[in-house]
Design a protein around this motif. Structure first.
Motif, PDB file in Angstrom:
ATOM      1  N   THR A  90       4.462   5.675  -5.307  1.00 18.95           N
ATOM      2  CA  THR A  90       4.544   5.751  -6.775  1.00 18.95           C
ATOM      3  C   THR A  90       3.794   6.983  -7.274  1.00 18.95           C
ATOM      4  O   THR A  90       4.298   7.762  -8.091  1.00 18.95           O
ATOM      5  CB  THR A  90       3.956   4.477  -7.391  1.00 18.95           C
ATOM      6  N   ILE A 136       9.365   0.473 -10.737  1.00 19.71           N
ATOM      7  CA  ILE A 136       8.002   0.534 -11.241  1.00 19.71           C
ATOM      8  C   ILE A 136       7.963   0.566 -12.765  1.00 19.71           C
ATOM      9  O   ILE A 136       7.009   0.126 -13.381  1.00 19.71           O
ATOM     10  CB  ILE A 136       7.273   1.758 -10.635  1.00 19.71           C
ATOM     11  N   MET A 179       2.137   1.903  -3.404  1.00 19.38           N
ATOM     12  CA  MET A 179       1.152   2.558  -4.270  1.00 19.38           C
ATOM     13  C   MET A 179       1.179   4.065  -4.048  1.00 19.38           C
ATOM     14  O   MET A 179       1.226   4.857  -4.985  1.00 19.38           O
ATOM     15  CB  MET A 179      -0.255   2.037  -3.967  1.00 19.38           C
ATOM     16  N   TYR A 180       1.142   4.431  -2.784  1.00 19.72           N
ATOM     17  CA  TYR A 180       1.114   5.861  -2.482  1.00 19.72           C
ATOM     18  C   TYR A 180       2.384   6.540  -2.987  1.00 19.72           C
ATOM     19  O   TYR A 180       2.338   7.584  -3.634  1.00 19.72           O
ATOM     20  CB  TYR A 180       0.950   6.089  -0.972  1.00 19.72           C
ATOM     21  N   ILE A 221       0.701  -0.601 -10.348  1.00 22.03           N
ATOM     22  CA  ILE A 221       1.257  -1.881  -9.891  1.00 22.03           C
ATOM     23  C   ILE A 221       0.396  -3.061 -10.339  1.00 22.03           C
ATOM     24  O   ILE A 221       0.888  -4.173 -10.495  1.00 22.03           O
ATOM     25  CB  ILE A 221       1.443  -1.878  -8.358  1.00 22.03           C
ATOM     26  N   LEU A 222      -0.903  -2.832 -10.528  1.00 20.04           N
ATOM     27  CA  LEU A 222      -1.827  -3.937 -10.816  1.00 20.04           C
ATOM     28  C   LEU A 222      -1.346  -4.809 -11.971  1.00 20.04           C
ATOM     29  O   LEU A 222      -1.281  -6.037 -11.823  1.00 20.04           O
ATOM     30  CB  LEU A 222      -3.227  -3.386 -11.089  1.00 20.04           C
ATOM     31  N   TYR A 272      -3.704   5.952  -8.595  1.00 25.14           N
ATOM     32  CA  TYR A 272      -2.643   5.968  -9.599  1.00 25.14           C
ATOM     33  C   TYR A 272      -1.624   4.848  -9.323  1.00 25.14           C
ATOM     34  O   TYR A 272      -1.265   4.067 -10.204  1.00 25.14           O
ATOM     35  CB  TYR A 272      -1.941   7.327  -9.593  1.00 25.14           C
ATOM     36  N   GLY A 273      -1.230   4.772  -8.067  1.00 18.28           N
ATOM     37  CA  GLY A 273      -0.264   3.734  -7.684  1.00 18.28           C
ATOM     38  C   GLY A 273      -0.834   2.345  -7.882  1.00 18.28           C
ATOM     39  O   GLY A 273      -0.156   1.422  -8.357  1.00 18.28           O
ATOM     40  N   PHE A 274      -2.118   2.204  -7.564  1.00 18.32           N
ATOM     41  CA  PHE A 274      -2.775   0.910  -7.737  1.00 18.32           C
ATOM     42  C   PHE A 274      -2.768   0.505  -9.206  1.00 18.32           C
ATOM     43  O   PHE A 274      -2.422  -0.625  -9.560  1.00 18.32           O
ATOM     44  CB  PHE A 274      -4.205   1.014  -7.196  1.00 18.32           C
ATOM     45  N   PHE A 304       9.541  -0.484  -5.987  1.00 13.25           N
ATOM     46  CA  PHE A 304       8.172  -0.195  -5.592  1.00 13.25           C
ATOM     47  C   PHE A 304       7.889  -0.319  -4.092  1.00 13.25           C
ATOM     48  O   PHE A 304       7.402   0.615  -3.464  1.00 13.25           O
ATOM     49  CB  PHE A 304       7.224  -1.120  -6.362  1.00 13.25           C
ATOM     50  N   PHE A 306       0.834  -1.206   0.000  1.00 18.20           N
ATOM     51  CA  PHE A 306       0.000   0.000   0.000  1.00 18.20           C
ATOM     52  C   PHE A 306       0.866   1.252   0.000  1.00 18.20           C
ATOM     53  O   PHE A 306       0.592   2.219  -0.692  1.00 18.20           O
ATOM     54  CB  PHE A 306      -0.950   0.000   1.200  1.00 18.20           C
ATOM     55  N   MET A 364      -3.335   7.206  -4.531  1.00 13.41           N
ATOM     56  CA  MET A 364      -3.434   5.763  -4.272  1.00 13.41           C
ATOM     57  C   MET A 364      -3.934   5.047  -5.514  1.00 13.41           C
ATOM     58  O   MET A 364      -3.421   3.972  -5.879  1.00 13.41           O
ATOM     59  CB  MET A 364      -4.388   5.490  -3.108  1.00 13.41           C
TER      60      MET A 364
END
Lengths: 402, 444
Positions: A76, A145, A73-74, A102-103, A97-99, A258, A70, A95
């Motif tokens: 990134t 990333i 994500m933040y 990474i997804l 954006y980061g999600f 990441f 988590f 969040m």
């Protein structure tokens, strides 16, 4: 639950030998045992078993990685916003954006890795082993990333097959699978895996985020990357050129792979792992001790030839992948030393070698990955010595009593 | 001042269904069986036929390797069946009890090592001892370095054998006197901390804490004086020692036994006085909870006992019956993620770990069998100077040199029971160790 159980019972014959879907037996079996604890009872030896099984062990590690995920994500999103010169930092957008960043990476590693696990399990007529649940989340966390997805797929496939499956699967591998994935990327595609431009996500995703333009005096270099190329004792800077404080490094709002920037989140993970007894406190403790010791030695003999020697021992722990390696990589029970005393030696050497490479090898600004891989190779030797000591003690006993 | 040893490694399982009352109920078995498999190292050759009338103490089988070693009938009666399995292997000899005749040996003549040995072999008590290496019955040529007697049972829900041996000080003393002839070393009696047992002349009393497996004779031996290569030790429990003493004093071997009927699926856990090899049906009759679940009826404790079912028999060396749920009828949704306080575990990720409560676990493996993943788990419950993981690996790869070097001569399968319980990879350690010991014996 009853309905689900009944449904599984109804479709199960299709997956058994002779059934029309028997090629997916291992997949079905994997899902069935995931959903319902198997009713297999003991046929020899003890009549009762402890409730802990390898599924739970692996899930605990995955949970311990969640804070890092988590935060990654933040961070990134934060680095993207920061690099683009944004003035406000909306939490949920960052969040998201980061999600979104990474997804696809998590999806690719899991699909490739679990796919191979399923095929191998089917081929060997075994149950699916859970080891990759952890590996699959570790890989995206320790890669920059901007690593291209196809490279991630190739590297994951390489290490799952050649580092784990050819040795016999989970529990038999010599090297940490996630780290070999990263090492493979690092050595096979050095241009795309290191340098200043891979640690920050520079493009908008689905309309979120900004274009970050490195031309404007913006640098995405990691603190260790900067130190390796800078002069003696210069303060590392963040992406827009402000100095990075120890506090920033502890929180993790710095460029880096990441999931490994935040020492705070790694500490939370460490607490989960130590509390549940899944990770060895001996290893974590001795890695930290080794890192502090070597950091102190390097700092005591600081020289402009090796700029990283100007870092204080504490900074050595906070920067780069050191903390992450100490908590999540060095403690992999399969590739670490297995004996009690061996764990102290192994951990201490991981810490020492990590800082040694970091400071005295200008080619690699970070040494944690190579340190753990090197010690993976040496762990059996350390254990051999400990085992031999036990054997010698027994021999001596025989001699004195004879 | 008695020597005291405190073992720090081990685990006491808190299970439901322990015996609370010291009252003993008499139960006469309807059938009694002698099962050669309970005496590892004994190759049975039949001495009786179906329909023969026997007394308590009459030999039923002898050992092919040493004719004097006998397994005898624990009761007077008629041989009602000789049950054979695959390749005509003798599985059990069943006696229907009748009358109460008892074979009397001439114990007065047993004054030397040789005569005591012969008497023990003929009386059936020889086979009730174990020797290390190999955890088998003693061999005729053995000159044990020391003999280790355990007067405590730390297994889950076990009844304290010291209370059963309380009135038998004379017999125990006579037993020590007889065994003393067979060893040039010591006879150690392992007792629990603060034990009321009086000192026995000729034996050395050693106190242990009651953290399982501290009550195992082999664990006690390893912590008093471990077995080295080339040495032999014998182990037995205090009840067998009292039996040996009684044989020396009266010429009659005593096969009466007090059994603790325990477990979460037992209505009233209680003590039962019966004989060795009694049928389970009589011992558990009317005492099993009728809750519609499948039951596992174990002769022995949950860690080392044998699931024999209700038509089975009391197996040697157990003086305990445990009834637990089988668990094959349970449908547990995502058990690996469970936060239920009724899950029993040594791991702190389970809520139940923190509750001071008794558990009623079932017989499920609670997971799938895997390669050895976690390290150091066995060490926490294995109080010997042995590296259990490495020994197990050496056994699995049938590496004789390595097995010897890592101390296989010091262990018995039962010593690994707790390791097997805690193992998250669910490996069958006791079976592996037993096969390793048998393999080693066949190769050397």
């Amino acid at each position: 639950m009853k309905a689900l159980r009944n449904y599984l019972n109804r479709v199960k014959p299709n997956f058994e030998p002779g059934g029309k879907l028997h090629a997916f037996r291992s997949v079905f079996d994997g899902f069935e045992t995931f959903l319902f604890t198997p009713n297999t009872t003991s046929t020899s030896g003890v009549n009762i078993h402890d409730s802990l099984d390898s599924k739970r062990v692996m899930i605990i590690v995955v949970m311990a990685l969640m804070p890092c995920l988590f935060f990654g994500m933040y961070n990134t999103g934060y680095q993207n916003w920061l690099g683009a010169g944004a003035q406000s930092f909306p939490f949920w957008e960052i969040m998201l954006y980061g999600f979104l960043a990474i997804l696809p990476r998590i999806a690719v590693t899991y699909i490739v890795g679990l796919g191979i696990e399923f095929i191998v399990a089917q081929w060997r007529r075994e149950e699916i082993q859970e080891g990759f649940l952890v590996t699959g989340i570790l890989i995206p966390l320790i890669c920059p990333i901007e690593t291209p997805l196809w490279m991630l797929a190739v590297a994951t496939a390489f290490s799952v097959i050649f580092v784990k499956e050819v040795f016999g699967g989970t529990g038999y591998n010599v090297f940490n699978v996630a780290l070999v994935t990263r090492a493979f990327l690092f050595f096979a595609y050095p241009a795309q895996m290191s340098g200043d431009n891979v640690f920050v996500s520079t493009r908008p995703i689905l309309g979120l985020g900004y274009n970050v333009n490195y031309a404007d005096g913006i640098s995405g270099a990691t603190p260790l990357g900067q130190i390796a190329t800078s002069g003696a004792g210069e303060q590392p800077l963040n992406i827009i050129g402000d100095p990075i404080s120890t506090w920033d490094a502890f929180l993790g709002l710095i460029p880096g792979s990441f999931g490994e920037t935040s020492t705070l989140c790694i500490l939370i993970g460490a607490i989960i792992l130590l509390w549940t007894g899944i990770a060895s406190w001996r290893i974590i403790l001795s890695v930290v001790a080794g890192g502090l010791f070597m950091g102190w030695v390097a700092n005591t003999f600081q020289t402009p030839t090796y700029p990283a020697s100007f870092l204080s021992p504490l900074d050595q722990l906070l920067y780069g992948g050191f903390a992450f390696a100490a908590v999540f990589m060095a403690t992999d029970p399969v590739t670490a030393a297995r004996t009690g005393v061996g764990k102290y030696v192994y951990g201490f050497l991981v810490g020492v070698v990590a800082i040694l490479i970091r400071v005295y090898n200008n080619g690699y600004p970070e040494g944690a990955m190579l340190a753990v891989l090197l010690m993976n190779a040496l762990a059996p030797l350390i254990d051999y010595c400990v085992v031999q000591a036990n054997i010698n003690r027994r021999m001596r006993r025989t001699k004195t009593s004879a | 001042m008695r020597k005291t040893i405190n073992l720090r490694k081990g685990l006491n399982l808190n299970l439901r269904g322990g015996v609370e009352s010291e009252d003993v109920t008499m139960v006469t078995p309807s059938l009694v069986a002698v099962i050669p498999d309970d005496f590892p190292g004994f190759s049975p050759k039949l001495d009786v036929a179906e329909g023969d009338i026997v007394e308590a103490g009459t030999p039923l089988m002898h050992d092919k390797n040493c004719e004097s070693v006998k397994l005898v009938s624990p009761v007077a009666g008629k041989v009602s069946a000789v049950v054979r399995g695959a390749r005509r292997k003798i599985e059990r000899v069943v006696i229907a009890p009748e009358g109460n005749g008892s074979l009397v040996h001439d114990a007065a003549k047993a004054t030397s090592a040789e005569t005591v040995k012969t008497l023990l072999m003929e009386s059936g008590l020889w086979a009730m001892m174990r020797r290390r290496p190999y955890a088998i019955i003693p061999q005729a040529a053995d000159k044990p370095r020391d003999i280790f007697v355990t007067a405590m049972d730390t297994a889950p829900l076990a009844w304290d054998p010291e209370t059963l041996a309380a009135g038998k000080t004379a017999e125990i003393a006579a037993g020590v006197k007889a065994l003393k002839l067979l060893t040039s070393g010591n006879i150690y009696i392992g007792i629990k901390n603060g034990s009321q047992m009086p000192d026995i002349a000729g034996a050395e009393m050693v106190e242990f804490n009651t953290l399982h497996p501290a009550g195992n004779a082999g664990i006690q031996a390893a912590n008093i004086r471990p077995v080295n290569k080339g040495e032999v030790i014998w182990t037995l429990d205090i009840i067998t020692l009292a039996r040996i003493g009684a044989l020396m004093l009266t010429g009659k071997a005593d096969f009466e036994t007090t059994v603790a009927v325990t477990g979460s699926e037992v209505k009233t856990p209680r003590l039962i006085k019966t004989v060795d090899g009694a049928d389970m049906a009589q011992l558990t009759e009317g005492n099993i909870v009728n809750d519609g679940r499948n039951h596992r009826i174990i002769s022995g404790n949950v860690l080392t006992g044998i699931p024999v079912g209700n038509d089975g028999f009391l197996r040697f060396p157990y003086r305990q019956i445990t009834v637990i749920p089988e668990g094959d009828d349970a449908d547990e949704f995502m058990g690996w993620a469970s936060l239920s306080p009724s899950k029993m575990s040594t791991n702190r990720s389970f809520l139940g770990h923190f509750l001071n409560r008794a558990f009623s676990p079932d017989a499920r493996l609670q997971g799938g069998r895997r390669g050895m993943i976690m390290s150091g788990e066995y060490d926490k419950v294995f109080p010997m100077d042995i590296l259990p993981e490495y020994l197990i690996k050496a056994i699995m790869s049938r590496d004789i040199d390595q097995m010897e070097a890592l101390g296989i001569y010091e262990v018995a399968p039962e010593d690994f029971a707790l390791c097997e319980y805690v193992d998250p990879s669910k490996l069958e350690l006791q079976r592996i160790v037993r096969e390793g010991l048998d393999y080693l014996r066949s190769e050397i």
